[in-house]
Scaffold this active site. Structure first.
Site, PDB file in Angstrom:
ATOM      1  N   CYS A 286     -29.131  45.401  51.609  1.00 55.06           N
ATOM      2  CA  CYS A 286     -30.044  44.702  51.258  1.00 55.06           C
ATOM      3  C   CYS A 286     -30.348  44.029  52.683  1.00 55.06           C
ATOM      4  CB  CYS A 286     -30.409  43.953  50.022  1.00 55.06           C
ATOM      5  SG  CYS A 286     -28.752  42.934  49.642  1.00 55.06           S
TER       6      CYS A 286
ATOM      7  N   HIS B 139      -9.005  18.585 -13.359  1.00 54.75           N
ATOM      8  CA  HIS B 139      -8.369  20.623 -13.833  1.00 54.75           C
ATOM      9  C   HIS B 139      -9.903  21.330 -13.368  1.00 54.75           C
ATOM     10  CE1 HIS B 139      -6.771  23.371 -16.411  1.00 54.75           C
ATOM     11  NE2 HIS B 139      -8.229  23.851 -17.023  1.00 54.75           N
TER      12      HIS B 139
ATOM     13  N   ASP C  51      -4.587  20.069 -21.788  1.00 54.24           N
ATOM     14  CA  ASP C  51      -5.818  19.921 -21.280  1.00 54.24           C
ATOM     15  C   ASP C  51      -6.674  19.966 -22.665  1.00 54.24           C
ATOM     16  OD1 ASP C  51      -4.766  21.175 -19.096  1.00 54.24           O
ATOM     17  OD2 ASP C  51      -5.200  22.518 -19.022  1.00 54.24           O
TER      18      ASP C  51
END
Length: 904
Positions: A709, A106, A142
């Site tokens: 470059c 539970h 329960d």
């Protein structure tokens, strides 16, 4: 023990599996009947193992146990019933039948929250402690004796899902196994439940989940999270009223300002406010809470921040790889939804019969399909139809699942038979924003000198913001959490988008930099795309090594190295190849896992900003890439000085490179790589293929208007072919068409900017003054824009300025050397402080090998020139800099090596 497992769900399946691993014999599994043609996971697993599975729709009728059900159960001879999660009512004839009775899980700390919605009520009541109980079943609800309990802290923003996934599920499985172990060992306690503190609450249903607004903000928050995901806390709002269900609530509203669009809610203390962060709500204590997701009446889940934005943005266009993934996900949907004949884009996951357990299965299957992609149950609820789910999934795969669309204030221009959409603001943290003080500058079209647009001019404070954003993205963002393979997938996606936009990018390069469109398409943009694809492939191949070392006897050692990203990188790029130079450095930087702040050249910012937009579309997480147009002396300097920048990559002049290197050393000894000036020699021997030498010699100088470059800064031509070589070159120069770079037959466009044009004129005037022969060119072309004549000088002596210094323009410098004097010409070629590139033309392989060995340059071309490739490292020697772009070597510029040693 012989155990009967009675229950359902993934939780039941896990408990069943662990009990079998413990050595217990599961003699039977009792689970729920198939729903919509789908079996429960517990039953499926048991059937695979050959365990008897029973699916009774009911266990009793008119209050009496069904004899046939009891008989089937008793035939198994179970010694213990284990009920991990059971939604059916089990008669006492079954509960009491085994020798050891029955135990039930539970999800609350009994006797608190008895009943079927225990987790919901734990949150609704604002309990600070939660947990689970395992108890001995009795005929109450329960109320049985306790066997075992475990508790955990309930976090302020926990929902049913987070509390379950974090604690109740994993620890509950362990708890059930532990309880069975205690029973088997004869050590299981039976502790009567106290009645003090006992509570019972009913099942939460949709009709009872309506929000009561007459309570404090914390109570409203607890109600929303206690009903998240099922059944969902709801209210009526807007005009006309519509039912809205709220999810993902938080009380963490620090720094939030309730400014935005009002959302009227009948009965609320104040109207809600839709902000960028989500929906702000108020309790009757005037305190705030924030809701991040809203479910509309039609079931569609949206970001609360998008409530007033209407329809979602246009659907993503899927790549071929993403379409394959989509079909694999479609197959997963089909397996989970067997009652659906064909999964279409409009198929709704939940309306087709899926339950919460199917959400978990879908998420896990998709994670497996997508190499562990971060996917949450929440995402399924956010996109319930297959089409929406695939869109959400693809956004996550691209890393673009963050909320909100980026707003871009484009400059639109009709050029080259297309409409350009050009961002013009700074790009920081995934958003285009104005510079501090709204400062701007003009970017100029070199073809006619006209202003293209105003571009935001970054300030020092903008650098600090961008670096802080990049640092946060590196240390805390998704970029550092995703796998290397996923990082590669994003870079592949970025390359695909660059390819889709290549005509637009090439047009912007022509407009902003004067690049000839056809060359820009092939080189400026084409090589940029190739670069990102190349480094995308490296992402999951960056690896360290294991190293044998002397053992610390009698123990042993293991030493390994790890290659890690350095952190925030600053990349400062030149104006000659705006996109390509950006790509050469940024692709390697991102592949290594870093974040970056890019400073494009002030005179050519537009392709860098368009690139920033494409990173967003590719799903690169916000903050990973930042772009700051501005002056080098301000922005470049601050990046070099910034204590949180760990690496600078720079391409530019040697003078500036030295200054950057000094700043990097003084600030925080940051890593630096420099690609600087050049005066690349090209040696042409008499035994060459003269036609090819002329062709490649032209390219070595005039490629990209000489703004290159590695351009051959000085040609050494053997005396016996010198005059013929010059004659042919001049002939070819006169054929060149100088003109609008967007014209398809143009060979030579304008120089990049006015200041550079003036320097070229001064350079040529110096050459004439020192006595070199100006064979052709040397002047500005009398037309609008920054056009300069292709120029050829001969009789250039070694002491002259033009023999030693780079023009960076369309100026060919030719010197003679005596026939057969290889060592003398090598000495002259190497008599420079630069060493970026070099070249040699000869049919003699021995001579080619000898010369290439002796030339002091980072790149040597033999019988070719300008032949760079994304896989070949590129960088200079001497005062042309150090460090490499391209190739595997480039990755090392953006990585650090960590050594880890173990002793065992």
């Amino acid at each position: 023990m012989k155990i009967a497992v009675i229950g359902q769900s993934l939780f039941g399946q896990e408990v069943y599996g662990h009990l079998r691993k413990e050595g217990h014999e599961v003699v039977g599994v009792f689970t729920v009947p198939d729903k919509d043609g789908k079996a429960d996971p517990l039953g499926l697993e048991a059937e695979k193992d050959g365990v008897p599975v029973f699916k009774f729709s009911r266990w009793r009728a008119k209050g009496q146990a069904l004899p046939e059900v009891v008989a089937k159960y008793q035939a198994l001879g179970a010694e213990l019933n284990v009920l991990p999660f059971c939604s059916q009512f089990i008669p006492m004839e079954i509960i009491n039948a085994p020798r050891h009775g029955s135990i039930i899980y539970h999800p609350s700390l009994l006797p608190r929250h008895r009943g079927a919605s225990a987790i919901n009520w734990t949150l609704i009541h604002g309990d600070k402690k939660g947990g689970f109980s395992i108890f001995w079943a009795d005929d109450g609800l329960d109320t049985g004796d306790l066997l075992l309990q475990k508790e955990c802290e309930v976090l302020p923003d926990d929902t049913v899902s987070t509390l379950y996934n974090r604690f109740l599920f994993p620890e509950g499985i362990k708890g059930m196994v532990q309880a069975v172990r205690l029973i088997a060992e004869g050590k299981a306690p039976r502790l009567p439940q106290p009645e003090e503190g006992a509570t019972y609450e009913g099942i939460q249903k949709k009709e009872t989940a309506k929000i009561d607004w007459d309570q404090p903000a914390e109570a409203i928050h607890n109600w929303i999270r206690g009903n998240d995901k099922v059944p969902g806390a709801w209210t009526e709002a807007c005009e006309p009223l519509q039912k809205l269900t709220f999810f993902n609530s938080t009380l963490n509203t620090s720094g939030l300002v309730p400014e935005g669009d009002a959302l009227p809610i009948p009965g609320a203390h104040r109207p809600g406010v839709v902000t960028k962060a989500g929906l702000i709500l108020f309790g009757n204590d005037d305190k705030m809470l924030l809701v991040k997701n809203i479910q509309l009446e039609d079931g569609k889940m949206i970001l609360a921040s998008n409530f007033f934005k209407g329809a979602a943005s246009s659907a993503l266009e899927l790549t071929e790889a993403e379409l394959v993934t989509a079909e694999a996900v479609r197959s997963a949907w089909q397996r989970i939804l067997p009652n659906v004949l064909e999964v279409e884009d409009s198929t709704d996951f939940f309306k087709s019969g899926a339950a919460s357990v199917d959400v978990v299965r879908l998420v896990e299957e998709v994670k497996e399909l997508c190499d562990g992609l971060e996917l949450e149950n929440e995402d399924v609820y956010m996109a319930t139809t297959f089409g929406d789910f695939i869109q959400l999934l693809v956004r996550k795969l691209r890393g673009d699942d963050e909320e909100g669309e980026c707003s871009i204030d484009y400059v639109e221009m009709a050029v080259n038979k297309r409409t350009l959409h050009m961002p013009h603001q700074l790009f920081i943290g995934g958003a285009f924003v104005d510079a501090e003080g709204a400062k701007t500058f003009e970017t100029i079209n070199p073809t006619d000198g006209s202003v293209i647009c105003q571009v935001s001019l970054a300030q020092v404070t903008d650098v600090d913001k961008a670096v802080a954003t990049a640092k946060d993205a590196f240390e805390n963002g998704r970029w550092g959490k995703i796998s290397a393979r996923d990082r590669g997938r994003l870079l592949y996606r970025l390359a695909d988008l660059m390819e889709q936009h290549q005509e637009e990018l090439a047009t912007i390069e022509a407009l902003d930099a004067g690049a000839v469109y056809t060359l820009a398409l092939k080189t400026h943009v084409g090589m940029s795309i190739q670069t990102f694809r190349y480094f995308a492939g490296w992402c999951d191949k960056i690896q360290g090594s294991t190293i044998p070392i002397n053992q610390a006897r009698p123990n042993r050692n293991l030493t390994l190295t790890r290659k890690e990203p350095v952190g925030v990188c600053g990349i400062i790029i030149p104006w000659n190849y705006p996109l390509m130079m950006l790509s050469w450095k940024t692709a390697a930087c991102l592949a290594a896992g870093n974040t970056v702040v890019i400073k494009p050249a002030q005179v050519t910012p537009l392709t860098a900003l368009k690139f920033a937009e494409l990173t967003l579309k590719a799903g690169i997480p916000k903050g990973v890439v930042n772009v700051l147009p501005g002056s080098g002396s301000l922005i470049g300097q601050r990046l070099s000085d910034h204590p949180d920048v760990r690496k600078i990559g720079f391409t530019g002049s040697t003078e500036v490179g030295k200054h950057i290197m000094k700043s990097c050393a003084i600030s925080n000894v940051k890593k630096v790589s420099l690609e600087l000036g050049g005066k690349s020699p090209l040696i042409i021997f008499a035994d060459c293929d003269l036609n090819k030498a002329v062709q490649m010699g032209m390219s070595s100088v005039f490629f990209n208007k000489g703004e290159n470059c590695i351009a051959a800064g000085r040609l050494f031509v053997e005396d016996s072919i010198h005059d013929e070589f010059v004659r042919r070159v001049v002939q070819e120069v006169r054929k060149m068409k100088v003109g609008n770079p967007l014209d398809r037959d143009t060979d030579h466009g304008p120089q990049n900017h006015h200041a550079h044009l003036m320097k070229l004129m001064e350079y040529c005037q110096c050459g004439v003054k020192e006595g070199a022969t100006l064979v052709c060119g040397g002047n500005q072309i009398p037309r609008p824009g920054f056009f300069f004549e292709p120029t050829v000088f001969t009789d250039v002596e070694d002491h002259m300025f033009i023999a030693k210094e780079e023009s960076f323009g369309p100026v060919m410098i030719i010197s003679r050397f005596a026939d057969g004097d290889v060592d003398a010409v090598l000495s002259r070629a190497n008599a420079t402080e630069f060493g970026l590139a070099s070249g040699v033309f000869t049919r003699d392989i021995n001579k080619a090998l000898y010369v290439s060995d002796k030339l002091q340059a980072g790149t040597v071309f033999v019988n070719t020139y300008n032949k760079t490739d994304v896989a070949a490292p590129f960088g200079g020697f001497k005062q042309s800099g150090f460090g490499k772009d391209l190739g595997e070597a480039a990755l090392n510029e953006y990585l650090r090596v960590k050594t880890v040693t173990f002793e065992y």
